[in-house]
Enzyme design. Sequence first.
Site, PDB file in Angstrom:
ATOM      1  N   ALA A  50       0.837  -1.198   0.000  1.00 25.35           N
ATOM      2  CA  ALA A  50       0.000   0.000   0.000  1.00 25.35           C
ATOM      3  C   ALA A  50       0.866   1.240   0.000  1.00 25.35           C
ATOM      4  O   ALA A  50       1.900   1.282   0.655  1.00 25.35           O
ATOM      5  CB  ALA A  50      -0.871   0.015   1.240  1.00 25.35           C
ATOM      6  N   ASP A  97      -4.613   8.668 -12.197  1.00 24.07           N
ATOM      7  CA  ASP A  97      -4.728   7.246 -12.520  1.00 24.07           C
ATOM      8  C   ASP A  97      -5.596   7.094 -13.766  1.00 24.07           C
ATOM      9  O   ASP A  97      -6.753   6.713 -13.687  1.00 24.07           O
ATOM     10  CB  ASP A  97      -5.348   6.512 -11.310  1.00 24.07           C
ATOM     11  N   LYS A 137     -13.682   4.225  -6.863  1.00 18.36           N
ATOM     12  CA  LYS A 137     -13.313   4.760  -8.163  1.00 18.36           C
ATOM     13  C   LYS A 137     -14.453   4.686  -9.182  1.00 18.36           C
ATOM     14  O   LYS A 137     -14.335   5.231 -10.285  1.00 18.36           O
ATOM     15  CB  LYS A 137     -12.090   3.982  -8.697  1.00 18.36           C
TER      16      LYS A 137
END
Lengths: 504, 504
Positions: free
Chosen positions: B198, B258, B290
């Site tokens: 992470a 992203d 997302k």
Amino acid sequence: MLLKALKIDIKGNESFIILNSVDAEKLGINVGEKIQIKADKKYAIGVARPSRSMVKEGYAALSSDLATELGIIDGEGKTVEIKRIEYSLSFEYIRKKFKGYKLSDKELYQIIKDISEGKTSDLEVLMFVFSTYYNGMDINEIISASKAMAETGNRINLGEKVVDKHSIGGIPGNKVSLLIVPTFANSDFYIPKTSSKAITSPSGTADTMSVLANVDLEPSELMSVVKKTHGCIAWTGKLGISPADDKIIQVERPLRIDPEGLMIASVLSKKIAMGVKYMVLDLPYGNGTKIKDEKDGMQLAQKFKDVGEAVGIKITSALTYGSQPVGHAVGPALEAKEALESLINPYRAPNSLLMKSASLTGLLFENVGLVEKGLGYNAALSLIFKGKSYQKLKEIIAAQGGNPDVKPDDLPVGSYTYDVTAEKDGYITFIDNNEINTLTRLLGAPYDKGAGIYLYKKENYKVAKGEPIIRLYSNSESKIDQSLQYISQKKPYEISGMLIESYP
Amino acid sequence: MLLKALKIDIKGNESFIILNSVDAEKLGINVGEKIQIKADKKYAIGVARPSRSMVKEGYAALSSDLATELGIIDGEGKTVEIKRIEYSLSFEYIRKKFKGYKLSDKELYQIIKDISEGKTSDLEVLMFVFSTYYNGMDINEIISASKAMAETGNRINLGEKVVDKHSIGGIPGNKVSLLIVPTFANSDFYIPKTSSKAITSPSGTADTMSVLANVDLEPSELMSVVKKTHGCIAWTGKLGISPADDKIIQVERPLRIDPEGLMIASVLSKKIAMGVKYMVLDLPYGNGTKIKDEKDGMQLAQKFKDVGEAVGIKITSALTYGSQPVGHAVGPALEAKEALESLINPYRAPNSLLMKSASLTGLLFENVGLVEKGLGYNAALSLIFKGKSYQKLKEIIAAQGGNPDVKPDDLPVGSYTYDVTAEKDGYITFIDNNEINTLTRLLGAPYDKGAGIYLYKKENYKVAKGEPIIRLYSNSESKIDQSLQYISQKKPYEISGMLIESYP
């Protein structure tokens, strides 16, 4: 986390801090993230560059600006406290622009201020650049950015009668400033011309002028030159104006990106900082220039005018012929020589150079109201032909520490030369600006001041097989060889005869 | 120009070369430009970082990868020849994408190859990322990029029966892989689950698993674990798969960008490299995830399916409930504990964790054809309740060098705790995923494996004033304090009563 501070010097856009990878992992810090550094009671912000071996665990190497900000001297080993910081206010604004929203005056100011103070990473600056490229900037945003860039740097105050000339560039051999400045400086206005050194082009105005005089002026030196002569041709480097713009250009340049909004803000921020009140803008138009077509050029001129009005600069724009080099010389010394020759003996000056210089100076005379509309061109030509411009250039050269009596032939050009000749009879039908620029850089310009090319023949000139077309100059023999190789692959010019083909 | 070479180690994305500013100016080299370096008969390319004092004139400090490539050992002072290079082929392709054109298979391969070999600067990589963000990538481009990323790195070959599970992330406490892998590994298929650690989330699957076993596996170690147990839960770090993707993520991450196309290519390149043939994709949907809405989720699922088909991976996607954390625990050790407890005693497992794990495993069973459509969920549940999943996890832990008999209570959680209590009677009406993530990071996760939070109460739970809602865990007392301060500013949850207001 407490670390021992060291000072280091790597040139970059950003204030950075190198720390050991182990320490970085402990703090959860990644490459490019921002770190708050506290020394005694001072705070600074830097960008993280973890390293496995460059600094030991427990140490942090600070870039010199950060070290200076925090009062850290190399080798001292002062203890600093570092911690990972959440994103700054300006990063949130950059993200807002990234997503396509408009930015307010306050938001743009914060971004520009953080950039100017080195609080943003290269990546963040680039994010801002791309966001303005893809999402555009409206007039209000350009105005805000121009003002913010000017306000976060040094300002020069020469009163109300300050003018400037600017070209958006792209055209080789554009040494017109060396004629415009001394011609205009005969008036009671000031024309403190500043320019950056060439990076992608073979010779910027500052590079060309550097052959004749010192261009690395401090603000006080510039003021004194301008007050004495009413003009100067200097490099922006030591002036400290618009520092945010310098940093933006540093990330744009290697990628060859130049978003229109930031380009306008870049130009005008420097004019605001120099206290310019009137300006003529040269928009070269033709193959290889930044202007697509006349409509495009007029739209850009309108934007400059609108932003100029909002920041107190009266701008006149000129779409100029830019399909081939101005004059015959490209490269610092060769251009300085051609400019000097043209002022000494205007009767033998290249027509393109003389006409362009007089046209732009004339527009400036008209812009400030010294002469009536339509009479500027002749007023400028008259000053050149009377020798007033040459006289003034000598004064400026002297004021900038050069030799005012230097003769064109005294200027050292490349010691190696080579004449490229016509491979057939015909006419020069095309000269490629981009290839001329690349070729001149291949020869060593702008670093090698003597490197450059002289175009014997320009467009529409008749040539006979074997006649010289281009003379190459360099101080490196191998660069002459490389350039010849380049020419054999990419023709910088085209020769066409009347007869295209014959059969049988 | 000939320079003496030194070796240096600063972590970054790029192969770089530090040279003295004077030498850089002589060569006409700017920050971020590319340089060709020649040593004996080897060539390499690095990015320029001029420095005024870090290296002396005549010296060049090379990043360790460059030095290795050229066979240069620290302090040796071997002579290298350096020269400025014109832009690479891949830079021209990046510019093409930047301007909005589609890229061919060959062009994307060149870009990805140059990125994987460190021949591009951070700025160029970022230019590529922004260009794909603003101009999008079509299915063919995503296919080309996925293949290129896989082909320019290591490949793992475990035959045809290889499956995987992947989540696009965003949801806290998503420890489902620790249940899915051992449940599915009971079949004759292989499930070599790899994940990154992470960075922006408080605990990645690799962080959570690292509490139970070693996750830093070399390719051969991974192969041996998987052949023995049919599963593994490992970190991608030492595997060397999809190196270009790692570099892309390193520049994207600090900026929180992203782009969808690169995200799909990133996921699938790693699956291709791992030899995955079947896959279930978890698309968490809800606040802070997302996925915008169901339609958006289905479109993304379709894209994954299309690209998967082209690269030989049969993908089933699942839009999953993601408005609040999965289970009650967030943070490496707390999540590992909850996963272990759930497998040891599934009757007491959180419903959300059990249902989500069984659903996704069930879809995988159906995808590979082991069970009929509609029967996967029960097949998975049955393996969990029969203790087969726990047994298998023990095997995997042992194969990865951990203690298979570890008890949930043996796992060390943060030594400092604090219970945040309800300020009034009512119902939990909202838990903010983003705030839970931030809070857990503030407590020290993922670096502090014991840091995290335990949610006593989730959405729709009834609470009485003074009852504990969240327990905070950390190994740093000051981080507990900081987190409490954060909670007082930004509520990670909402409590509402039935009575909203009263008057008078």
